[in-house]
Design an enzyme around this catalytic site. Structure first.
Site, PDB file in Angstrom:
ATOM      1  N   GLY A 137       0.932  -1.208   0.002  1.00  0.00           N
ATOM      2  CA  GLY A 137      -0.017   0.218   0.048  1.00  0.00           C
ATOM      3  C   GLY A 137       0.852   1.093  -0.080  1.00  0.00           C
ATOM      4  O   GLY A 137       0.165   2.448   0.133  1.00  0.00           O
ATOM      5  N   TYR A 191       1.422  -2.579 -12.019  1.00  0.00           N
ATOM      6  CA  TYR A 191      -0.017  -2.233 -12.611  1.00  0.00           C
ATOM      7  C   TYR A 191      -0.374  -1.698 -13.541  1.00  0.00           C
ATOM      8  O   TYR A 191      -1.260  -0.921 -13.894  1.00  0.00           O
ATOM      9  CB  TYR A 191      -0.863  -1.674 -11.512  1.00  0.00           C
ATOM     10  CG  TYR A 191      -0.807  -2.172  -9.931  1.00  0.00           C
ATOM     11  CD1 TYR A 191      -1.445  -3.531  -9.903  1.00  0.00           C
ATOM     12  CD2 TYR A 191      -0.279  -1.622  -8.995  1.00  0.00           C
ATOM     13  CE1 TYR A 191      -1.373  -4.115  -8.492  1.00  0.00           C
ATOM     14  CE2 TYR A 191       0.052  -2.305  -7.601  1.00  0.00           C
ATOM     15  CZ  TYR A 191      -0.618  -3.580  -7.316  1.00  0.00           C
ATOM     16  OH  TYR A 191      -0.525  -4.143  -6.149  1.00  0.00           O
ATOM     17  N   GLU A 210       4.618  -6.215   2.357  1.00  0.00           N
ATOM     18  CA  GLU A 210       4.317  -7.035   1.091  1.00  0.00           C
ATOM     19  C   GLU A 210       4.047  -5.955   0.252  1.00  0.00           C
ATOM     20  O   GLU A 210       2.959  -5.468  -0.073  1.00  0.00           O
ATOM     21  CB  GLU A 210       3.636  -8.165   1.202  1.00  0.00           C
ATOM     22  CG  GLU A 210       2.248  -7.931   2.022  1.00  0.00           C
ATOM     23  CD  GLU A 210       1.186  -8.990   2.148  1.00  0.00           C
ATOM     24  OE1 GLU A 210       1.676  -9.876   2.227  1.00  0.00           O
ATOM     25  OE2 GLU A 210       0.031  -8.806   2.067  1.00  0.00           O
ATOM     26  N   CYS A 211       4.938  -5.143  -0.329  1.00  0.00           N
ATOM     27  CA  CYS A 211       4.714  -4.069  -1.396  1.00  0.00           C
ATOM     28  C   CYS A 211       4.892  -4.315  -2.693  1.00  0.00           C
ATOM     29  O   CYS A 211       5.728  -5.342  -3.099  1.00  0.00           O
ATOM     30  CB  CYS A 211       5.899  -3.038  -1.053  1.00  0.00           C
ATOM     31  SG  CYS A 211       5.770  -2.422   0.712  1.00  0.00           S
ATOM     32  N   GLY A 212       4.077  -3.928  -3.500  1.00  0.00           N
ATOM     33  CA  GLY A 212       4.063  -4.148  -4.964  1.00  0.00           C
ATOM     34  C   GLY A 212       4.380  -2.853  -5.896  1.00  0.00           C
ATOM     35  O   GLY A 212       5.506  -2.601  -6.068  1.00  0.00           O
ATOM     36  N   ARG A 213       3.414  -2.008  -5.728  1.00  0.00           N
ATOM     37  CA  ARG A 213       3.495  -0.918  -6.397  1.00  0.00           C
ATOM     38  C   ARG A 213       4.955   0.093  -6.338  1.00  0.00           C
ATOM     39  O   ARG A 213       5.567   0.460  -7.021  1.00  0.00           O
ATOM     40  CB  ARG A 213       2.307   0.129  -6.108  1.00  0.00           C
ATOM     41  CG  ARG A 213       2.208   1.485  -7.266  1.00  0.00           C
ATOM     42  CD  ARG A 213       1.240   2.387  -6.519  1.00  0.00           C
ATOM     43  NE  ARG A 213      -0.013   1.767  -6.347  1.00  0.00           N
ATOM     44  CZ  ARG A 213      -0.827   1.415  -6.951  1.00  0.00           C
ATOM     45  NH1 ARG A 213      -0.687   1.774  -8.310  1.00  0.00           N
ATOM     46  NH2 ARG A 213      -1.980   0.681  -7.003  1.00  0.00           N
ATOM     47  N   CYS A 216     -11.552   1.731 -29.709  1.00  0.00           N
ATOM     48  CA  CYS A 216     -12.841   2.334 -30.337  1.00  0.00           C
ATOM     49  C   CYS A 216     -13.625   2.712 -28.846  1.00  0.00           C
ATOM     50  O   CYS A 216     -14.782   1.818 -28.736  1.00  0.00           O
ATOM     51  CB  CYS A 216     -13.653   1.401 -31.161  1.00  0.00           C
ATOM     52  SG  CYS A 216     -12.293   1.223 -32.494  1.00  0.00           S
TER      53      CYS A 216
HETATM   54  C1  LIG Z   1      -2.111  -6.165  -3.721  1.00  0.00           C
HETATM   55  C2  LIG Z   1      -1.600  -6.535  -2.425  1.00  0.00           C
HETATM   56  C3  LIG Z   1      -0.369  -6.059  -2.224  1.00  0.00           C
HETATM   57  C4  LIG Z   1       0.570  -5.185  -2.689  1.00  0.00           C
HETATM   58  O1  LIG Z   1      -0.213  -3.901  -2.693  1.00  0.00           O
HETATM   59  P1  LIG Z   1       0.610  -2.629  -3.195  1.00  0.00           P
HETATM   60  O2  LIG Z   1      -0.366  -1.458  -3.107  1.00  0.00           O
HETATM   61  O3  LIG Z   1       1.026  -2.679  -4.618  1.00  0.00           O
HETATM   62  O4  LIG Z   1       1.700  -2.304  -2.466  1.00  0.00           O
HETATM   63  C5  LIG Z   1      -0.120  -6.609  -0.755  1.00  0.00           C
HETATM   64  N1  LIG Z   1      -0.784  -7.290   0.043  1.00  0.00           N
HETATM   65  C6  LIG Z   1      -2.000  -7.933  -0.483  1.00  0.00           C
HETATM   66  C7  LIG Z   1      -2.689  -9.027   0.192  1.00  0.00           C
HETATM   67  C8  LIG Z   1      -2.536  -7.445  -1.644  1.00  0.00           C
HETATM   68  O5  LIG Z   1      -3.663  -7.831  -2.225  1.00  0.00           O
END
Ligand SMILES: *Cc1c(COP(=O)(O)O)cnc(C)c1O
Length: 393
Positions: free
Chosen positions: A227, A372, A265-268, A343
């Site tokens: 997040g 994303y 647990e970071c993604g973005r 379109c």
């Molecule tokens: C999507 C998700 C993340 C990563 O979220 P980011 O906003 O990309 O950091 C971490 N934990 C869970 C359970 C998720 O669904």
């Protein structure tokens, strides 16, 4: 540097340019910096749903503590790059096949999202004759106020609401093949404010400690989720990691007695900045008083801005070559809206952006496209060619 790379790639190509470009050294540098400043009790996992590109996973394996997976498919992608790296497995609606598969792949922690899932995990673990380490996913009563997407504090399908956790705990205590190691609190996406993020971690500590005391639990992990966000509106004002770490140190000091390891647990925040989406301008036109720039590509490659109905930041890479015997479309000091080749009027990547000069044949370079982006896009809609993918060091 990236501009020159795009210009030279364009030189080698006749067709309009369209590509994702991932800067792997930038990725390594960024994540090494995060790891280098992370307090000792913290662990950084990469949530691979943000971008599960194999080259990115390979680059991250030696750096991060592990990966977070939200499906068996993601677990398989991780195991294809590393046989042992720790995996956290979460997500709503896990099937029996997925849970059994996750156990066979040796996930470290399984995040349980409901009471039914708790029973299912215990049932499958019993059949395998193992004890599965779990965290209970909590849907908190309150979320972080300024995050862009909320998974908790509002009705969502994620986790168990706070009030239901005590009954889940007492169920865990009656089951023989699951072991509760802590709680999981992923509650938001795209929070760009370090202060509220540290407060959120503090709140998670308080909540977990309360349950621990009440139920005499032996807990080791506090998973505060991902997040951490990217400021797509003002790219010069990003999440202040250094400030966040300082605040986090205070929170950790306050809760030192807990002995918890804190999992992120970071993604973005991990892969966003290393990725670029480059798309050539095909046409520039005026309709009903607005200027539209139409690109080779669009939301079928890069759905993020359309999904969030926001303007995505871009820069212009000038391309001097013009091959046609007629006039090149060109605008100066104009406000433009950037549309893709689909379109549908929803195929918009940026709205009402002032540009000083733009010509057909120039290339727009969208920044912060590494998370994303391609991963969430509907690639087959309209059957246009896919973008190329480049990896630079
Ligand atoms: C999507 C998700 C993340 C990563 O979220 P980011 O906003 O990309 O950091 C971490 N934990 C869970 C359970 C998720 O669904």
């Amino acid at each position: 540097m990236i501009e020159r790379i795009v210009q030279s790639l364009k030189k080698e190509r006749k067709n309009p340019f369209c590509a994702y470009i991932y800067d792997l050294s930038k990725l390594r540098h960024h994540v090494n910096q995060l790891m280098g400043t992370l307090p000792q009790v913290c662990r950084l996992f990469y949530a691979i749903k943000a971008n599960s590109d194999l080259s990115l996973l390979k680059a991250l394996v030696p750096i991060v503590h592990g990966f977070e997976a939200a499906s068996l498919g993601e677990i398989e992608k991780i195991r294809a790059v590393d046989e042992k790296i720790p995996i956290l497995f979460g997500g709503p609606g896990k099937t029996e096949e997925e849970i059994a598969g996750a156990m066979d792949y040796g996930v470290s922690l399984l995040h349980v999202e409901s009471v039914h899932e708790l029973q299912l995990v215990n049932y499958i673990a019993a059949q395998k004759g193992i004890s599965q380490a779990i965290l209970l996913r909590v849907n908190l009563n309150h979320s972080v106020p300024n995050a862009q997407l909320k998974m908790a504090g509002v009705p969502t399908q994620f986790g168990m609401e706070e009030g239901k956790i005590p009954s889940a705990i007492s169920l865990v205590q009656s089951l023989s093949n699951v072991k509760l190691h802590g709680f999981h609190f992923h509650a938001m996406s795209n929070n760009v404010d370090g202060k509220t993020h540290a407060e959120f971690v503090d709140h998670c500590f308080g909540t977990a400690k309360r349950w621990q005391k009440e139920w005499h639990l032996d807990l080791s992990y506090l998973n505060v989720g991902g997040g951490i966000g990217i400021n797509y509106r003002e790219i010069e004002h990003q999440f202040n990691w250094g400030d966040f770490i300082q605040r986090l140190e205070h929170v950790l000091e306050k809760h030192r007695d807990s002995g918890y390891k804190v999992l992120f647990e970071c993604g973005r925040y991990i892969t966003s900045s290393c990725g670029y989406y480059a798309a050539e301008v095909l046409d520039i036109k005026q309709n009903h008083g607005q200027t539209f720039c139409v690109i080779r590509g669009g939301s079928h490659h890069f759905r993020l801005p359309a999904a969030w109905k926001q303007s995505h930041p871009f820069t212009i890479i000038p391309i001097e070559k013009w091959v046609y015997p007629f006039e090149r479309p060109e605008i100066k000091e104009t406000i433009i809206t950037v549309a893709g080749e689909l379109c549908t009027p929803n195929d918009i990547l940026a709205r009402e952006v002032p540009v000083s000069c733009l010509r057909a044949g120039d290339i727009l370079l969208f920044h912060y496209a590494g998370a994303y982006g391609w991963a969430i896009s509907h690639h087959e809609f309209l059957s246009h060619p896919h973008p190329e993918h480049f990896y630079i060091e």
